[in-house]
Design a protein around this motif. Structure first.
Motif, PDB file in Angstrom:
ATOM      1  N   GLU A   1      -7.455  -1.014   0.444  1.00  0.00           N
ATOM      2  CA  GLU A   1      -6.526  -0.408   1.400  1.00  0.00           C
ATOM      3  C   GLU A   1      -5.551   0.527   0.689  1.00  0.00           C
ATOM      4  O   GLU A   1      -5.166   1.571   1.237  1.00  0.00           O
ATOM      5  CB  GLU A   1      -5.772  -1.504   2.149  1.00  0.00           C
ATOM      6  N   PHE A   2      -5.136   0.155  -0.515  1.00  0.00           N
ATOM      7  CA  PHE A   2      -4.248   1.033  -1.278  1.00  0.00           C
ATOM      8  C   PHE A   2      -4.934   2.377  -1.567  1.00  0.00           C
ATOM      9  O   PHE A   2      -4.320   3.439  -1.465  1.00  0.00           O
ATOM     10  CB  PHE A   2      -3.838   0.373  -2.595  1.00  0.00           C
TER      11      PHE A   2
ATOM     12  N   ASP B   1      -4.894  -6.076  -3.333  1.00  0.00           N
ATOM     13  CA  ASP B   1      -5.051  -5.757  -1.920  1.00  0.00           C
ATOM     14  C   ASP B   1      -4.766  -6.969  -1.045  1.00  0.00           C
ATOM     15  O   ASP B   1      -4.171  -6.853   0.029  1.00  0.00           O
ATOM     16  CB  ASP B   1      -6.482  -5.266  -1.679  1.00  0.00           C
TER      17      ASP B   1
ATOM     18  N   VAL C   1      -0.693  -8.044  -1.139  1.00  0.00           N
ATOM     19  CA  VAL C   1       0.301  -7.228  -0.429  1.00  0.00           C
ATOM     20  C   VAL C   1      -0.134  -7.035   1.018  1.00  0.00           C
ATOM     21  O   VAL C   1      -1.170  -6.430   1.282  1.00  0.00           O
ATOM     22  CB  VAL C   1       0.469  -5.854  -1.108  1.00  0.00           C
TER      23      VAL C   1
ATOM     24  N   LYS D   1      -0.584  -5.611   4.800  1.00  0.00           N
ATOM     25  CA  LYS D   1      -0.808  -4.218   5.218  1.00  0.00           C
ATOM     26  C   LYS D   1       0.494  -3.529   5.610  1.00  0.00           C
ATOM     27  O   LYS D   1       0.717  -2.349   5.280  1.00  0.00           O
ATOM     28  CB  LYS D   1      -1.798  -4.192   6.386  1.00  0.00           C
TER      29      LYS D   1
ATOM     30  N   LYS E   1       2.275  -2.471   2.499  1.00  0.00           N
ATOM     31  CA  LYS E   1       1.601  -1.360   1.807  1.00  0.00           C
ATOM     32  C   LYS E   1       2.054  -0.019   2.367  1.00  0.00           C
ATOM     33  O   LYS E   1       2.251   0.948   1.624  1.00  0.00           O
ATOM     34  CB  LYS E   1       0.078  -1.472   1.975  1.00  0.00           C
TER      35      LYS E   1
ATOM     36  N   TRP F   1       5.119   1.698   0.848  1.00  0.00           N
ATOM     37  CA  TRP F   1       5.076   2.242  -0.508  1.00  0.00           C
ATOM     38  C   TRP F   1       4.975   3.763  -0.427  1.00  0.00           C
ATOM     39  O   TRP F   1       4.313   4.328   0.444  1.00  0.00           O
ATOM     40  CB  TRP F   1       3.861   1.705  -1.265  1.00  0.00           C
TER      41      TRP F   1
ATOM     42  N   ILE G   1       2.074   4.092  -5.105  1.00  0.00           N
ATOM     43  CA  ILE G   1       0.669   3.677  -4.993  1.00  0.00           C
ATOM     44  C   ILE G   1      -0.142   4.258  -6.142  1.00  0.00           C
ATOM     45  O   ILE G   1      -0.913   3.554  -6.801  1.00  0.00           O
ATOM     46  CB  ILE G   1       0.075   4.131  -3.638  1.00  0.00           C
TER      47      ILE G   1
END
Length: 334
Positions: free
Chosen positions: A10-11, A60, A63, A65, A68, A71, A76
């Motif tokens: 996801e990052f 992933d 952290v 969603k 995230k 950030w 990131i």
């Protein structure tokens, strides 16, 4: 969770959506490192890349969603680069006479210097390289206060280093597959038992539930020794978590502890078989001990069943008694 369509975290998806420039930088770094690792067969085998991918996946899961999305692009980017570079020191030549303990102490310091030395090759400016190097250096520090708290990469852009170093440290500790040790490390003196570096076949999977801040390891040990191995490993991870808890709170990560769930089906069967074998041995010993005393004919060796069959003057009695000064038994003839 990884995206099923493109196998990215996801990052990584967020980085690609938010900045074409940072995404191109990141892809260049990843391809450079994969190529470098693949050429260094004596230092880094494929397990190095596999380890990095597992750490990315752990991050992933750690952290949520919604966090995230808070950030910045630079946070990131620099953090993802740190994951890929956190073991880069192993590309350095080791002195085979160097001790394992000494190599581990210098591990983060070497990685720090290596990142700084290749910053232009991986398309990072000096400020960015120093931030990544500082995040990487937190791996072997028991106290992250030794790291700078923040660093600026430009006007109005400040990166908090310690929380990111704490997150990397936890994600790395949660990789329970230790096959990644390169051959060069095995040449060092004082290397721990090789079993500590073997694949932990007893660990099935890792589950991180950030909604309730639980980290659970699922295990199916094939022996009681394997179960102890899992307990030792997770005890160490909990110690790591305790060390970095305050910095994780700065990222709003409120993990309590790492626990484990054991599928003990195999162990119960093993225990059942072991108990049955021990019972059989005990019962065999009891049968021997409780054998009826008979009258032995010295000429034929036969045991007489009736007293009148034997001449009383030709009978002797044999009795076993323990040897108190050693093993075994002796026969007393009367």
């Amino acid at each position: 969770m990884k995206s099923p369509a493109n196998d990215m975290t996801e990052f990584e998806v967020l980085l690609r959506k938010q900045s074409d420039y940072r995404w191109a930088q990141y892809r260049h770094l990843v391809e450079f490192l994969k190529s470098t690792y693949s050429r260094q067969t004596n230092f880094f085998d494929i397990h190095a890349t596999e380890h990095i991918l597992r750490v990315l996946h752990n991050v992933d899961m750690l952290v949520p969603k919604d966090l995230k999305r808070k950030w910045t692009v630079d946070e990131i980017f620099l953090f993802l680069c740190s994951v890929w570079l956190h073991d880069i020191d192993i590309l350095e030549d080791f002195d085979s006479s160097e001790s394992y303990r000494h190599a581990r102490v210098l591990h983060a310091e070497r990685s720090y210097k290596y990142v700084i030395s290749i910053n232009e090759v991986i398309q990072l400016d000096e400020k960015e390289a120093k931030i990544i190097a500082s995040i990487v250096m937190g791996q072997t520090l028991p106290d992250l206060c030794e790291l700078p708290e923040k660093k600026s990469i430009g006007i109005g852009e400040v990166i908090s280093i310690r929380p990111l170093a704490a997150l990397l440290k936890l994600a790395d500790a949660l990789d329970t597959d230790y096959r990644r040790m390169p051959d060069i490390v095995k040449t060092l003196s004082g290397i721990p038992n090789s079993a500590e570096w073997s694949f932990r076949e007893s660990i099935e999977c890792l589950e991180i539930d950030s909604s309730v801040w639980d980290i659970i390891v699922y295990s199916t040990p094939k022996s009681f020794e394997m179960l102890e191995d899992v307990r030792r490993a997770l005890s160490w991870v909990n110690e790591t978590l305790d060390e970095i808890r305050s910095e994780l709170r700065n990222l709003r990560l409120l993990y309590r502890r790492v626990d484990y769930v054991v599928d003990d089906t195999y162990l119960l069967e093993l225990d059942k078989v072991t108990r049955a074998a021990k019972k059989q041995v005990r019962e065999g010993a009891r049968v021997i001990h409780q054998m009826d005393i008979g009258k032995l004919c010295p000429f034929t060796g036969a045991v007489c069943s009736k007293m009148e069959e034997t001449d009383g003057s030709m009978v002797f009695i044999g009795m076993k008694f323990p040897r108190f000064s050693g093993h075994g038994e002796r026969i007393l003839l009367l």
